[in-house]
Design an enzyme around this catalytic site. Structure first.
Site, short mmCIF file in Angstrom:
data_model
loop_
_atom_site.label_atom_id
_atom_site.label_comp_id
_atom_site.label_asym_id
_atom_site.label_seq_id
_atom_site.Cartn_x
_atom_site.Cartn_y
_atom_site.Cartn_z
N ASP A 88 -6.89 -2.90 -2.49
CA ASP A 88 -8.29 -3.08 -2.11
C ASP A 88 -8.91 -4.34 -2.69
O ASP A 88 -9.75 -4.98 -2.06
CB ASP A 88 -9.12 -1.84 -2.46
CG ASP A 88 -8.97 -1.37 -3.90
OD1 ASP A 88 -8.35 -2.08 -4.72
OD2 ASP A 88 -9.46 -0.27 -4.20
N THR A 89 -8.48 -4.73 -3.88
CA THR A 89 -9.03 -5.95 -4.49
C THR A 89 -8.74 -7.17 -3.63
O THR A 89 -9.60 -8.04 -3.45
CB THR A 89 -8.45 -6.16 -5.90
OG1 THR A 89 -8.79 -5.04 -6.71
CG2 THR A 89 -8.99 -7.43 -6.54
N GLY A 99 -4.40 0.31 -6.57
CA GLY A 99 -3.02 -0.11 -6.78
C GLY A 99 -2.19 0.88 -7.58
O GLY A 99 -2.67 1.92 -8.02
#
Length: 488
Positions: free
Chosen positions: A237-238, A78
């Site tokens: 991605d989280t 992020g």
């Protein structure tokens, strides 16, 4: 009929291209390309090597040709971004979130917008690495870059732009910026204006799981590939990883374990109040309108950067060797706060750990095993503190922690986390981010019904390990010592 899609997953230290193959019941993942993601320091600034990374995307597309994939999607870390000018050109290499340009920007921001107002709008954990403070540093120190900018594109959106020519902001990655309004689900105009940022540089926000476009004609001709769809999965991605959490229950805690540890829970609505502000908990947008209520914690970075330091000193330890040395060391001798500011920059982490322990009046670790044991136990205890804060804010009680991502390869950390937190740890899948990326592409194409169906497929496709808590009394005593140290 088998469906195949291509997931390109960028982590903070490496990237991989994975073909997801769906037979209607299970997803199998086949890695076709892996590469390092190495920042470059030039002229005192730490940059992402974005041209090299786009080259790796091209190599991934070429290697995917034999699979005849139907779509491609990109997820990344992020907060970081590139600026595009009015002619569509990248103005400057994206700067790494660990660069020093944001030092002091939190205090500068609070002079422009009260902290309470800031949090009430964005619901984000205050961290100087956040996009808002990176942009504020440009407002103050390099305004000429912003004057030339037509659009700011966060990393997954930047790569998608390179592929398609479309300038969009996917919702989950936008919500990492501290410029996204959790109430309106759009950019926070009040915050943007207060920080002196031209709101015209913020692109239109698009939903997770929407089609951005197709590969450009020029790219297809260059690589001799067909113009497949480019899909906006959860760009952060989280949030892609969270889609692959194999949970059956509605209320669950998750730990996405990699360079960063992101520990949280999935909610229908954000929680933004005085207590969540005091505890510095963040709200992020997830798939299907969900909110991830979570804590950002420094994770395996401490181990990765310590290993790099020992390699610089001529000691070539593998991660497995470091884990073994930690297991052999005496437990509970010293602790650190993993999120202490001295552990964020790259450099000599083992030295900083010894200095932290000395300053806090603890035993100073001498051996590699003792330093590793300190890191492992401190992370496990930090997770316990974070779960306690989540339970306090949500009023929920969690019985299982779903640990997902690359960190699940470290079984020692999974076991210590179960012991520290006093709850069952479900460990896996390792490639949770790629799996989530693939599943969102399949949902976008109507092959998977919804989020519940996606998680059912994960349970059918992946082998999950479970760790039950042991020695909980010892860990409770260790937790008391840990809290005393970090509160000192």
């Amino acid at each position: 009929m088998t469906k195949k899609v291509l997931a390109i997953d960028f982590g903070a230290s490496s990237g991989r291209a994975i073909v997801g193959i769906f037979d209607g019941e299970r997803v199998s993942l086949e890695e076709i390309h892996r590469f390092s993601n190495d920042p470059v320091i030039l002229g005192g600034t730490m940059y992402w090597d974005v041209l090299r990374l786009f080259h790796e995307i091209k190599q991934s597309l070429i290697k995917a040709k034999p699979y005849d994939v139907e779509s491609v999607a990109i997820d990344t870390w992020g907060v970081d971004f590139g600026l595009i000018d009015k002619d569509g050109r990248l103005i400057d290499n994206p700067v790494h979130y660990r660069d020093a340009r944001t030092n002091g920007m939190l205090d500068e921001a609070f002079k422009l917008i009260p902290k309470d107002n800031f949090y009430n709008a964005t619901g984000n954990q205050f961290m100087e690495i956040n996009t808002a403070f990176q942009l504020l540093s440009l407002v103050k120190n390099r305004p000429e870059l912003l004057e030339r900018a037509d659009k700011m594109l966060l990393m997954p959106d930047l790569f998608s732009y390179f592929l398609t020519g479309e300038k969009k902001a996917e919702r989950s990655i936008a919500s990492t910026t501290q410029l996204f309004d959790q109430n309106t689900k759009d950019w926070s105009r009040e915050t943007v204006k207060a920080l002196g940022i031209n709101e015209e540089i913020l692109p239109e926000i698009t939903e997770s799981g929407s089609v951005i476009g197709t590969l450009s004609k020029e790219l297809c001709e260059e690589l001799d590939i067909k113009p497949i769809k480019v899909i906006a999965v959860c760009g952060h991605d989280t949030q892609s990883a969270l889609v692959a959490a194999p949970a059956k229950e509605k209320d669950f805690a998750f730990l996405s374990s990699g360079t960063w540890s992101l520990l949280g829970t999935e909610l229908d609505e954000p929680i933004i109040n005085d207590r969540s502000l005091a505890l510095n908990v963040t709200n992020e947008q997830g798939y299907a309108g969900k909110t991830s209520f979570l804590k950002n914690i420094i994770g395996l970075w401490l181990i990765q950067e310590s290993r790099r330091q020992w390699i610089r000193e001529g000691r070539e330890y593998s991660f497995m060797e470091l884990e073994t040395l930690a297991k052999e060391a005496e437990p509970f001798k010293c602790f650190i706060d993993p999120d202490a500011p001295e552990f964020t920059p790259s450099g000599n982490i083992p030295k900083r750990i010894r200095e932290y322990c000395e300053k806090s009046g603890q035993y100073v670790p001498q051996t590699v095993g003792e330093i590793m044991r300190c890191i492992y136990e401190s992370l496990a205890l930090k997770y316990k503190a974070a779960i306690s804060e989540l339970e306090e804010c949500t009023g929920k009680k969690f019985e299982t922690l779903y640990m997902i991502g690359g960190g699940t390869k470290d079984k020692f950390l999974s076991a210590l986390t179960a012991n520290s937190c006093g709850i069952t740890v479900s460990s896996g899948p390792v490639e949770a981010t790629a799996m989530g990326n693939v599943l969102i592409q399949l949902m976008a194409q109507g092959e998977v019904r919804d989020l519940s169906h996606a998680r059912e497929i994960v349970r059918a496709s992946e082998k999950i390990s479970y760790f039950e808590p042991e020695n909980t009394d010892e860990w409770e005593r260790a937790y008391e010592k840990y809290i005393a140290v970090i509160d000192n």
